[in-house]
Every structure is written in C-alpha cells, then in structure tokens.
Design a protein around this motif. Structure first.
Motif, mmCIF file in Angstrom:
data_model
loop_
_atom_site.group_PDB
_atom_site.id
_atom_site.type_symbol
_atom_site.label_atom_id
_atom_site.label_comp_id
_atom_site.label_asym_id
_atom_site.label_seq_id
_atom_site.Cartn_x
_atom_site.Cartn_y
_atom_site.Cartn_z
ATOM 1 N N ALA A 129 0.808 -1.231 -0.200
ATOM 2 C CA ALA A 129 0.008 -0.063 0.038
ATOM 3 C C ALA A 129 1.039 1.157 -0.115
ATOM 4 O O ALA A 129 1.873 1.457 0.721
ATOM 5 C CB ALA A 129 -0.916 0.037 1.180
ATOM 6 N N LEU A 130 0.562 1.968 -0.816
ATOM 7 C CA LEU A 130 1.257 3.567 -1.073
ATOM 8 C C LEU A 130 0.208 4.552 -0.440
ATOM 9 O O LEU A 130 -1.001 4.430 -0.419
ATOM 10 C CB LEU A 130 1.695 3.610 -2.517
ATOM 11 C CG LEU A 130 2.552 2.417 -2.911
ATOM 12 C CD1 LEU A 130 2.856 2.617 -4.508
ATOM 13 C CD2 LEU A 130 3.791 2.658 -2.245
ATOM 14 N N THR A 149 0.560 4.195 -9.974
ATOM 15 C CA THR A 149 0.383 2.662 -10.092
ATOM 16 C C THR A 149 -1.151 2.690 -10.262
ATOM 17 O O THR A 149 -2.042 3.526 -10.148
ATOM 18 C CB THR A 149 0.502 1.902 -8.862
ATOM 19 O OG1 THR A 149 -0.280 2.524 -7.762
ATOM 20 C CG2 THR A 149 1.776 2.199 -8.257
ATOM 21 N N LEU A 150 -1.663 1.575 -11.202
ATOM 22 C CA LEU A 150 -2.745 1.263 -11.282
ATOM 23 C C LEU A 150 -3.781 1.040 -10.088
ATOM 24 O O LEU A 150 -4.951 1.503 -10.235
ATOM 25 C CB LEU A 150 -2.993 0.174 -12.490
ATOM 26 C CG LEU A 150 -2.796 0.402 -13.855
ATOM 27 C CD1 LEU A 150 -2.926 -1.063 -14.554
ATOM 28 C CD2 LEU A 150 -3.911 1.444 -14.510
ATOM 29 N N GLU A 151 -3.169 0.489 -9.120
ATOM 30 C CA GLU A 151 -4.042 0.453 -7.813
ATOM 31 C C GLU A 151 -4.284 1.833 -7.491
ATOM 32 O O GLU A 151 -5.570 1.991 -6.891
ATOM 33 C CB GLU A 151 -3.288 -0.305 -6.873
ATOM 34 C CG GLU A 151 -3.787 -0.752 -5.636
ATOM 35 C CD GLU A 151 -2.994 -1.230 -4.563
ATOM 36 O OE1 GLU A 151 -2.059 -2.037 -4.860
ATOM 37 O OE2 GLU A 151 -3.253 -1.425 -3.293
ATOM 38 N N ILE A 187 -0.577 7.835 -15.743
ATOM 39 C CA ILE A 187 0.111 7.015 -14.973
ATOM 40 C C ILE A 187 0.869 5.943 -15.753
ATOM 41 O O ILE A 187 2.166 5.656 -15.508
ATOM 42 C CB ILE A 187 -0.889 6.048 -13.852
ATOM 43 C CG1 ILE A 187 -1.247 6.975 -12.750
ATOM 44 C CG2 ILE A 187 -0.370 4.784 -13.367
ATOM 45 C CD1 ILE A 187 -2.470 6.381 -11.903
ATOM 46 N N GLU A 188 0.404 5.349 -16.881
ATOM 47 C CA GLU A 188 1.004 4.353 -17.855
ATOM 48 C C GLU A 188 2.066 5.037 -18.620
ATOM 49 O O GLU A 188 3.157 4.738 -18.406
ATOM 50 C CB GLU A 188 -0.075 3.808 -18.741
ATOM 51 C CG GLU A 188 0.425 2.812 -19.707
ATOM 52 C CD GLU A 188 -0.645 2.133 -20.404
ATOM 53 O OE1 GLU A 188 -1.593 2.641 -20.721
ATOM 54 O OE2 GLU A 188 -0.249 1.016 -21.045
ATOM 55 N N PRO A 195 5.987 3.491 -9.240
ATOM 56 C CA PRO A 195 5.652 3.998 -8.067
ATOM 57 C C PRO A 195 6.507 5.035 -7.542
ATOM 58 O O PRO A 195 6.005 5.916 -6.569
ATOM 59 C CB PRO A 195 5.681 2.711 -7.073
ATOM 60 C CG PRO A 195 6.534 1.884 -7.634
ATOM 61 C CD PRO A 195 6.476 1.968 -9.091
ATOM 62 N N ASN A 196 7.611 5.202 -7.888
ATOM 63 C CA ASN A 196 8.582 6.455 -7.413
ATOM 64 C C ASN A 196 8.109 7.604 -8.109
ATOM 65 O O ASN A 196 8.598 8.694 -7.612
ATOM 66 C CB ASN A 196 10.040 6.046 -7.494
ATOM 67 C CG ASN A 196 10.370 4.878 -6.776
ATOM 68 O OD1 ASN A 196 10.118 4.783 -5.520
ATOM 69 N ND2 ASN A 196 11.056 3.925 -7.401
ATOM 70 N N ARG A 197 7.486 7.590 -9.135
ATOM 71 C CA ARG A 197 7.073 8.972 -9.685
ATOM 72 C C ARG A 197 5.409 9.210 -9.599
ATOM 73 O O ARG A 197 4.780 8.345 -9.134
ATOM 74 C CB ARG A 197 7.043 8.775 -11.436
ATOM 75 C CG ARG A 197 8.312 8.065 -11.862
ATOM 76 C CD ARG A 197 8.625 8.129 -13.201
ATOM 77 N NE ARG A 197 8.987 9.222 -13.805
ATOM 78 C CZ ARG A 197 9.027 9.362 -15.442
ATOM 79 N NH1 ARG A 197 8.899 8.294 -15.986
ATOM 80 N NH2 ARG A 197 9.436 10.418 -15.941
#
Lengths: 286, 119
Positions: A129-130, A149-151, A187-188, A195-197
């Motif tokens: 989880a971010l 991330t897509l999540e 995101i894509e 996830p770092n961006r």
C-alpha cells in the motif's frame, strides 16, 4: 497489476450486528477469514499492532469512538492493515477526512453484496500500500499527489467520484470514464507505472462546472505523431491505428483520447502535453 | 473479470462478468480468446450485459481479438451491450464494424444455420 492473495484476514467493525453477520457470511463464503467488532475500542484491542489482519471494513458512525478516530489510530500501528471505510454519511467532509487519514477505499452504505466483494478482491496487500499525499481536501478543491500505479488509479477514482455521487447517472458516468482515461494515461505513459514517480490530480468544483487537472511526470507527447491513436483514423476505418500499435509493439488500445473528447465539454493540454484539464459543465442544481 | 463459457452448436458464448479494463479484465479476455482460436473455436458471441466497467484498453482488446478471430476465419458477435457499452462503441465508431444483438438466438443464428445444428 500484481494479483493480491485470494483469502484475506478481515476485521469488520460496525455497531449494526445484522450487518456484521451478513458481511461475515458473505466474505467467508468468498474465501476470506473474518472477525468482527462492535465498536472502536474492541476493534483496536483485536487489532493489536495490526499484523493479524490484511483489511479492516470500518463503519464511521460508531458509538463511543468515531470510525475516523479508529482509522487514525490504525494508521499509527506498526503493521497497519488497509482500511475500507463504509458509511451512510454522504457528506463530503467525511469522505475528505477519510482521504486525509489514508483510508484505502470508501464505500457508501447501502451497498450491494457484489460491491463489497469487488472492493475486497481488488484491494492490494498492506505491504504494497502506498500513500496519497493530500495537498488540499476542500470539497470545492481536492488536490492529491499519488504514486504512478494502477492500484492508485482505482483508489483515487473511487474517492473523487464519491464526491460527485449526487450528479445524474449519465453525467457521472461520462465524467468517470473521462477521468479514468486521463488518469491511467498519466500513470501509464507519463509515469511508466513507476511507484517512485508521482501524478498530481486537482479536482475543482463550482455550481456550474467540474474541472479536473492531471499533471504527469513524463515529457509529454507530440499530437502530430499519434498515429497509434484512434483520433487519427479516417471515419471509414476506425481500426487503422491498431496496425500501427502492433508494429510499435504497443498493447491494444488507443481509443482513450477519442473517448474522452466525446465525453466532456473541454479538454485542454499544456504545451508539452504532460498536463491536461478536462471540464464538464453542469446545469444549475446538478 | 470472470468468463463463463458455454457452447451452442459450434458457437461459443462467453459471458463476461466484471471489469473489462487495463490489466484487469483485458488480459483474461485475451487469454480466453487466444485459447479458443488455438482450439479452432472461431464463432464467438461475447455477452456484455454483466460488464460493470469498460475502458479504452478493454475496447482495444475487444477490437484486437475481433481481428484475431477474423484472421482465423471466424467472427465475434456482441450480445446485450449495455447502454454505456453501446455509447462507447458509438463514440469510437466501432458500431460500424461490430455486429450487436439484443437476443442470444439471433446472435447465434447470424453465424448461419449450420452453427445451431452442428456438433
């Protein structure tokens, strides 16, 4: 997207005994392990350091201790489980406070059984989880910064669209689809699923319009070189761009921009095309 | 997304249930149709009524697999498109390419009578 483990350890926290029972039966039937608590202190005692559970389904309107306070306490635990907030309180203040306190998802009561099954099955793991950085949590100006991330796209879309749940269904569906396309694009293609961006999302609301601004960390794109997008197709060949995508090794798709343009009233890119604004005008009273 | 598969003659009905979106249902759909094509099953009906969400990646996969099946000598017909699915197909001009049906019997029959009585 990485598939989360199938069977989750879930704690249902709700003062409605009937709902606790129904959710337990439903989710156990779906292969999950369930425990229940009737109020906040009982839930916190059962949770301990949080490591015994993957997910908490948390009611907001609890006796003696508010669900939002329980959420805040969970977030300080050594191994905090993900928290899905469920509430009949449809005020934007409650939702925004849940976002600010890092709720994982938000589901409005009453909900059909399929909705809770879907939200639980889509949830990631606590370890993956971010956090969403909340820049502004006003109903008229929500601004978030989130990992690519897509999540995260699912989470943000869920929060943002709950703020607009009162809109007519057709308007809400159009806005939801357009927002989803632009966010996943950011995101894509801009964030490369890294996830770092970070992607920055602003949602501004007035009585007359909805405005969403999405800024991605990429370099942007040249619209004249979008032969892999459906917007460059001639009217009589709506699939031509797919051959270009195949040649370029891109996944099937390329319909996002064409869809988005048709679903909202204005779509404006900055010069580099790594920031975009979409606008949907509302009739007064919507 | 879940896919429930059944046969009527030599036509395969695929009932799609759930989200058909980027890296959610699109890959399941791809793998299912690729397997069917490898097995020679190229008369396909996709029942869309239980698709809860559809995005451009999902539409892209529908088109891509439509082309895959056409190249293999078959076709895909679309059954029970929801209002929203219909609208998105219209926006992307795919209604000019895809055949859409509101009842299963008509969708199956559109492959020809041999489909119903075969196998």
């Amino acid at each position: 997207m990485a598939q989360p483990p199938f069977g989750r350890r879930i704690l249902v926290v709700d003062d409605d005994r009937g709902l606790r029972h129904v959710l337990s039966e439903l989710l156990q039937g779906a292969g999950h392990t369930l425990a229940t608590a009737g109020d906040g202190p009982e839930a916190l005692e059962m949770l301990g350091d949080g490591s015994g559970f993957d997910l908490v389904l948390l009611d907001i309107g609890l006796p003696s201790m508010s669900g939002l306070d329980v959420l805040a306490r969970i977030r300080t635990m050594e191994s905090p489980p993900l928290v899905i907030v469920m509430t009949a309180d449809d005020t934007s203040a409650t939702l925004l406070e849940a976002v600010r306190r890092q709720a994982y998802r938000y589901i409005r009561k009453p909900f059909p059984p399929s909705a809770i099954i879907e939200v639980v099955s889509e949830a990631g793991t606590p370890a993956s989880a971010l956090s969403i950085e909340v820049i502004s949590a006003k109903p008229e100006w929500l601004e978030l910064v989130a990992p690519c991330t897509l999540e995260m796209a699912d989470r943000i879309q869920s929060f943002v669209l709950h703020l607009e749940a009162h809109l007519p269904e057709a308007v809400l569906e159009a806005v939801a689809s357009a927002f989803r396309e632009l966010l996943t694009n950011a995101i894509e293609w801009g964030g490369k699923f890294d996830p770092n961006r970070k992607v920055r999302i602003s949602c501004v609301r007035t009585n007359r319009l909805l405005l969403y601004r999405i800024a991605d960390p990429g370099e942007g794109f040249d619209i004249d070189k979008l032969r892999h997008a459906a917007i460059t197709n001639p009217d009589d060949d709506p699939m031509r761009h797919l051959q270009v995508r195949e040649e370029q090794g891109l996944r099937p798709g390329g319909f996002g921009l064409a869809m988005t343009r048709s679903l909202v009233d204005d779509l404006i890119y900055n010069e580099a095309r790594n920031e975009v604004i979409l606008i949907k005008y509302l009739d007064e009273g919507e | 997304m879940r896919v429930i598969e059944r046969r009527i003659g030599d036509v395969t009905i695929l009932q799609l249930i759930g989200r058909l979106e980027l890296e959610t249902g699109d890959l399941i759909l791809r793998d299912t149709i690729n397997r069917l094509v490898e097995d020679g099953q190229v008369k396909l009906v996709l029942d869309m009524k239980d698709v809860t969400r559809l995005d451009s990646a999902g539409i892209g996969m529908l088109v891509s697999k439509y082309l895959t099946v056409r190249r293999a000598g078959g076709s895909i017909k679309f059954l029970h498109p929801t209002e929203r699915t219909d609208h998105l197909m219209d926006i992307t001009k795919l209604t000019t390419v895809f055949e859409m049906f509101d009842d299963e019997a008509s969708a199956v029959k559109s492959f020809g009578d041999a489909s119903i009585h075969g196998v």
